[in-house]
Design a protein around this motif. Structure first.
Motif, PDB file in Angstrom:
ATOM      1  N   UNK A  74     -53.832  48.380  40.564  1.00 26.49           N
ATOM      2  CA  UNK A  74     -53.861  49.137  39.308  1.00 26.49           C
ATOM      3  C   UNK A  74     -53.781  48.260  38.059  1.00 26.49           C
ATOM      4  N   UNK A  75     -54.102  46.962  38.196  1.00 26.20           N
ATOM      5  CA  UNK A  75     -54.209  46.064  37.049  1.00 26.20           C
ATOM      6  C   UNK A  75     -55.616  45.473  37.005  1.00 26.20           C
ATOM      7  N   UNK A  76     -56.248  45.429  35.844  1.00 28.32           N
ATOM      8  CA  UNK A  76     -57.549  44.766  35.756  1.00 28.32           C
ATOM      9  C   UNK A  76     -57.411  43.264  35.982  1.00 28.32           C
ATOM     10  N   UNK A  77     -58.368  42.666  36.658  1.00 30.14           N
ATOM     11  CA  UNK A  77     -58.364  41.216  36.842  1.00 30.14           C
ATOM     12  C   UNK A  77     -58.906  40.556  35.570  1.00 30.14           C
ATOM     13  N   UNK A  78     -58.333  39.411  35.231  1.00 26.81           N
ATOM     14  CA  UNK A  78     -58.754  38.686  34.035  1.00 26.81           C
ATOM     15  C   UNK A  78     -58.734  37.191  34.348  1.00 26.81           C
ATOM     16  N   UNK A  79     -59.881  36.560  34.241  1.00 26.49           N
ATOM     17  CA  UNK A  79     -60.000  35.162  34.636  1.00 26.49           C
ATOM     18  C   UNK A  79     -59.539  34.195  33.541  1.00 26.49           C
ATOM     19  N   UNK A  80     -59.713  34.538  32.273  1.00 25.91           N
ATOM     20  CA  UNK A  80     -59.338  33.622  31.194  1.00 25.91           C
ATOM     21  C   UNK A  80     -57.852  33.248  31.218  1.00 25.91           C
ATOM     22  N   UNK A  81     -56.922  34.190  31.415  1.00 26.93           N
ATOM     23  CA  UNK A  81     -55.518  33.780  31.502  1.00 26.93           C
ATOM     24  C   UNK A  81     -55.233  32.824  32.656  1.00 26.93           C
ATOM     25  N   UNK A  82     -55.970  32.972  33.754  1.00 23.82           N
ATOM     26  CA  UNK A  82     -55.816  32.042  34.879  1.00 23.82           C
ATOM     27  C   UNK A  82     -56.242  30.647  34.442  1.00 23.82           C
ATOM     28  N   UNK A  83     -57.387  30.563  33.789  1.00 28.22           N
ATOM     29  CA  UNK A  83     -57.874  29.271  33.297  1.00 28.22           C
ATOM     30  C   UNK A  83     -56.872  28.655  32.327  1.00 28.22           C
ATOM     31  N   UNK A  84     -56.331  29.472  31.427  1.00 27.27           N
ATOM     32  CA  UNK A  84     -55.355  28.972  30.453  1.00 27.27           C
ATOM     33  C   UNK A  84     -54.129  28.391  31.157  1.00 27.27           C
ATOM     34  N   UNK A  85     -53.638  29.073  32.176  1.00 31.97           N
ATOM     35  CA  UNK A  85     -52.465  28.581  32.902  1.00 31.97           C
ATOM     36  C   UNK A  85     -52.771  27.295  33.643  1.00 31.97           C
ATOM     37  N   UNK A  86     -53.912  27.240  34.310  1.00 33.64           N
ATOM     38  CA  UNK A  86     -54.281  26.018  35.031  1.00 33.64           C
ATOM     39  C   UNK A  86     -54.371  24.835  34.077  1.00 33.64           C
ATOM     40  N   UNK A  87     -54.961  25.044  32.928  1.00 36.79           N
ATOM     41  CA  UNK A  87     -55.063  23.964  31.944  1.00 36.79           C
ATOM     42  C   UNK A  87     -53.682  23.556  31.441  1.00 36.79           C
ATOM     43  N   UNK A  88     -52.830  24.544  31.187  1.00 33.92           N
ATOM     44  CA  UNK A  88     -51.477  24.243  30.712  1.00 33.92           C
ATOM     45  C   UNK A  88     -50.680  23.476  31.746  1.00 33.92           C
ATOM     46  N   UNK A  89     -51.007  23.665  33.031  1.00 34.20           N
ATOM     47  CA  UNK A  89     -50.328  22.974  34.113  1.00 34.20           C
ATOM     48  C   UNK A  89     -50.952  21.611  34.416  1.00 34.20           C
ATOM     49  N   UNK A  90     -51.918  21.204  33.614  1.00 31.02           N
ATOM     50  CA  UNK A  90     -52.522  19.893  33.785  1.00 31.02           C
ATOM     51  C   UNK A  90     -53.584  19.819  34.852  1.00 31.02           C
ATOM     52  N   UNK A  91     -54.125  20.952  35.267  1.00 32.80           N
ATOM     53  CA  UNK A  91     -55.157  20.964  36.300  1.00 32.80           C
ATOM     54  C   UNK A  91     -56.488  20.504  35.713  1.00 32.80           C
ATOM     55  N   UNK A  92     -57.100  19.557  36.386  1.00 31.24           N
ATOM     56  CA  UNK A  92     -58.405  19.081  35.954  1.00 31.24           C
ATOM     57  C   UNK A  92     -59.507  19.355  36.948  1.00 31.24           C
ATOM     58  N   UNK A  93     -59.143  19.705  38.189  1.00 31.08           N
ATOM     59  CA  UNK A  93     -60.138  19.949  39.240  1.00 31.08           C
ATOM     60  C   UNK A  93     -59.749  21.177  40.030  1.00 31.08           C
ATOM     61  N   UNK A  94     -60.734  22.005  40.339  1.00 27.28           N
ATOM     62  CA  UNK A  94     -60.488  23.175  41.175  1.00 27.28           C
ATOM     63  C   UNK A  94     -61.471  23.168  42.341  1.00 27.28           C
ATOM     64  N   UNK A  95     -60.967  23.527  43.505  1.00 27.24           N
ATOM     65  CA  UNK A  95     -61.799  23.688  44.692  1.00 27.24           C
ATOM     66  C   UNK A  95     -61.871  25.173  45.011  1.00 27.24           C
ATOM     67  N   UNK A  96     -63.059  25.730  44.982  1.00 23.18           N
ATOM     68  CA  UNK A  96     -63.267  27.144  45.286  1.00 23.18           C
ATOM     69  C   UNK A  96     -63.670  27.237  46.746  1.00 23.18           C
ATOM     70  N   UNK A  97     -62.756  27.693  47.586  1.00 24.48           N
ATOM     71  CA  UNK A  97     -62.981  27.696  49.033  1.00 24.48           C
ATOM     72  C   UNK A  97     -63.150  29.124  49.516  1.00 24.48           C
TER      73      UNK A  97
END
Length: 316
Positions: A255-278
């Protein structure tokens, strides 16, 4: 974009239409998948491949379990062949099931049973409720244009909910199936493009009844643990580090809409530079907001079928 010592994340994608004809050969020959299949068959007491082959339903329970298995097995492959050792984990939409297993919140066998039981619970719910609703994914529609089209639905008293924001101009909208074609024509008129529709619907407030049923009939029977790998919530980007937060995340997806931008913001804030989509992904690794901010490695069935010299890890 990154810190001096860039961190990494593994992303489990959402599920699109899944057919045996598309991935069945891969599942039969890939050693990583075969190991996970054996464990899943034992957990369910039946053959996942046989059920997947004969069911012929895009989002049936065996299609969902197969997608889950493929996603986890492809993460296994990334660990063994590409040295994947992520600092964070993301499960986008359906990908939460794979994230639950990979993060250690549930053992693989339990996560398999959870995926199967959730699918059956959803089927029972939608046999009785909201049979007229669909969720449409659309693209090339700026926020202002979307607001205009949705405002027209409001004026006509038509039910609708935004079920997701995926990228600039890419959204998910839930509506009555009876107005789907006219809505698609209106989207085309403002320069947009309809990608695909899903039935039953997903990620909207009207599904609080499904959330409550899942909590009572399914999740109450599973003992989640604190994830050993922090999980990023797919609706607000918050960090999930406890069993209770993980349980809430699994319920929020209904019952919550999915939102990709906040995920990206958090990953960047956590210093993530690479993502593996498996996983069998047609979307996340291609989004502009993903490729703009990260070095992206996509590992789906097509990439996995390429020869590798590394032997698979034995199942524990």
């Amino acid at each position: 974009m990154t810190t001096d010592q860039a961190r990494s994340a593994v992303v489990f994608p959402g599920m699109g239409p899944s057919r045996f004809t598309d991935v069945g050969k891969f599942m039969m020959i890939d050693p990583f998948v075969r190991g996970r299949l054996a464990a899943a068959d034992e957990a369910l007491g039946r053959s996942v491949l046989d059920g997947f082959r004969t069911q012929a339903v895009d989002f049936g329970e065996f299609a969902q379990v197969a997608f889950f298995i493929n996603s986890v097995a492809l993460a296994d492959r990334a660990v063994e062949t590409q040295g994947l050792s992520p600092d964070l984990c993301v499960g986008f939409s359906f990908g939460q099931k794979a994230a639950t297993a990979f993060s250690g919140a549930l053992p693989f066998a339990e996560a398999t049973r959870l995926t199967y039981e959730l699918a059956l619970c959803e089927q029972r719910f939608f046999e009785q409720e909201h049979q007229d609703l669909v969720t449409l994914t659309l693209t090339r529609v700026p926020e202002a244009a979307l607001a205009e089209v949705l405002g027209e639905l409001t004026e006509r008293g038509e039910f609708h909910e935004v079920s997701g924001h995926l990228d600039e101009g890419m959204h998910m909208v839930t509506m009555r199936e009876q107005i789907l074609e006219s809505f698609q024509r209106r989207i085309s008129a403002v320069g947009g493009y309809s990608l695909y529709s899903m039935k039953p619907p997903a990620h909207c407030r009207i599904l609080t009844g499904l959330r409550a049923r899942v909590e009572e009939e399914v999740l109450a029977r599973f003992d989640l643990a604190d994830p050993s790998l922090p999980v990023v919530a797919d609706h607000d980007g918050s960090l999930v580090t406890s069993a209770e937060q993980m349980r809430t995340l699994l319920l929020d997806t209904f019952d919550h809409p999915v939102r990709w931008h906040p995920v990206v913001d958090t990953l960047r804030a956590q210093g993530v530079g690479a993502v593996s989509v498996t996983g069998p992904d047609r979307l996340i690794h291609r989004l502009d907001v993903t490729t703009r901010h990260f070095d992206v490695v996509a590992l789906g069935p097509e990439q996995a079928l390429r020869p590798t010299r590394t032997a698979p890890r034995k199942e524990q």
